[in-house]
Design an enzyme around this catalytic site. Structure first.
Site, PDB file in Angstrom:
ATOM      1  N   VAL A  48     -63.930  46.650 -21.134  1.00 16.40           N
ATOM      2  CA  VAL A  48     -63.762  45.626 -20.096  1.00 16.40           C
ATOM      3  C   VAL A  48     -64.894  45.712 -19.079  1.00 16.40           C
ATOM      4  O   VAL A  48     -65.464  44.688 -18.676  1.00 16.40           O
ATOM      5  CB  VAL A  48     -62.390  45.778 -19.416  1.00 16.40           C
ATOM      6  CG1 VAL A  48     -62.262  44.794 -18.250  1.00 16.40           C
ATOM      7  CG2 VAL A  48     -61.278  45.547 -20.426  1.00 16.40           C
ATOM      8  N   TYR A  49     -65.239  46.914 -18.669  1.00 18.59           N
ATOM      9  CA  TYR A  49     -66.327  47.101 -17.700  1.00 18.59           C
ATOM     10  C   TYR A  49     -67.630  46.518 -18.233  1.00 18.59           C
ATOM     11  O   TYR A  49     -68.303  45.734 -17.552  1.00 18.59           O
ATOM     12  CB  TYR A  49     -66.483  48.595 -17.407  1.00 18.59           C
ATOM     13  CG  TYR A  49     -67.633  48.943 -16.496  1.00 18.59           C
ATOM     14  CD1 TYR A  49     -67.593  48.629 -15.138  1.00 18.59           C
ATOM     15  CD2 TYR A  49     -68.754  49.601 -16.993  1.00 18.59           C
ATOM     16  CE1 TYR A  49     -68.644  48.960 -14.303  1.00 18.59           C
ATOM     17  CE2 TYR A  49     -69.813  49.941 -16.160  1.00 18.59           C
ATOM     18  CZ  TYR A  49     -69.753  49.623 -14.822  1.00 18.59           C
ATOM     19  OH  TYR A  49     -70.801  49.938 -13.998  1.00 18.59           O
TER      20      TYR A  49
END
Length: 246
Positions: free
Chosen positions: A153-154
Site C-alpha cells: 500500500v505504501y
C-alpha cells in the site's frame, strides 16, 4: 549557499525527521520557512525557535494535509504574512507495513489520505498559487522500484505521487514552475526505524552499495539543490537518493 531571502517555502510534515532537516536547510539557504505539522505543536515551535536564533525566518502552521481546506488556510497564512509562496515541499507521509492480505481498510484509507491525497491537495493549491518560477518537490520512495513484501500500500501511494509529479511538471512549465520528486532509500528516521530489529537493519545496510543508512541531511541537500538556482532546469524528474540500492 543559495541566497533566497525574498522567497517563501512551505514544508509539510516538518516538525521532525526529514521534514525538519529540510526546513532547517532551506532557512539556512535564506528562505522564509513555513513549518507545517499535523498534531504535535511543540517540536514545530522548537524548530522555529532554532531557525530564528540562527538568524532565519520561520513560522509554524498546523494543517492536516489530507484536508484541502486546511491546506488552503496554510497558504492563506503564508500569503497574508509574507506576500506569497514560492516553494512547496510535500514531505508529510506515513508508512504502515503489512502484507496486502493483512492490511485493513483503515490502514489503506489513512495511507491514501496522507500520502496520496495529501500530496494532491498540496500540489493543487501550489499549482493555483505559487509565484512564477516556483518549485514543487514531492516525496516518493525508492521502495517503488524494489517491490518488497509488506510495502504494497505504501509503495502504491508513492507510485501514484510519481505519476502526478510527471504530469503536473508539464502542466506548470509555462509558468516556469518546476515539479520534481525525491525518492529516498533507507534513511535513519523514527518512521523508518520503528519496528525493525538490529538484524533487519544490518540486512538493509548490506543491500546499500555505500554501506550505510541515509541521514536526513542527505535528503535535505538534494531538496536544497532542487529549489535553489542550480535546480532551475530540472523538471519532471524522480531523484532516487538511496546510496545505490536498486
Amino acid at each position: 549557499m543559495t541566497t533566497s531571502n525574498d522567497k517563501v517555502a512551505i514544508v509539510t510534515g516538518a516538525s521532525r525527521g526529514i521534514g525538519a532537516a529540510i526546513a532547517a536547510r532551506l532557512a539556512r539557504d535564506g528562505f522564509t520557512v513555513v513549518v507545517n505539522y499535523a498534531n504535535n505543536a511543540k517540536p514545530a515551535a522548537e524548530l522555529v525557535e532554532t531557525i530564528e536564533k540562527a538568524g532565519g525566518r520561520a513560522i509554524s502552521c498546523q494543517a492536516d494535509v489530507g484536508d484541502p481546506q486546511a491546506i488552503k488556510r496554510m497558504f492563506d497564512a503564508a500569503e497574508t504574512r509574507y506576500g506569497g509562496v514560492d516553494v512547496l515541499v510535500n514531505n508529510a507521509g506515513i508508512m504502515k507495513l503489512a502484507p496486502v492480505a493483512q492490511t485493513d481498510d483503515a490502514t489503506f484509507d489513512e495511507t491514501i489520505a496522507i500520502n496520496l491525497k495529501g500530496t494532491f491537495n498540496g500540489v493543487r493549491e501550489a499549482a493555483r498559487r505559487l509565484r512564477e518560477g516556483g518549485r514543487i518537490v514531492n516525496f516518493s520512495t525508492s521502495v517503488v522500484g524494489l517491490y518488497q513484501p509488506t510495502y504494497g500500500v505504501y509503495a502504491a501511494t508513492k507510485a501514484a505521487v510519481e505519476a502526478l509529479t510527471h504530469i503536473v511538471a508539464k502542466e506548470l512549465g509555462a509558468r516556469k514552475i518546476t515539479v520534481n520528486a525525491v525518492a529516498p532509500g533507507p534513511v535513519a528516521t523514527d518512521l523508518f526505524l520503528e519496528g525493525k530489529d538490529q538484524a533487519t537493519l544490518d540486512r538493509i545496510r548490506q543491500m546499500i552499495p555505500l554501506g550505510r543508512l541515509g541521514e536526513v541531511d542527505d535528503i535535505a541537500r538534494v531538496v536544497s539543490m532542487l529549489v535553489g538556482p542550480d535546480g532551475g532546469w530540472i523538471n519532471g524528474q524522480v531523484l532516487r537518493v538511496n546510496g545505490g540500492v536498486v
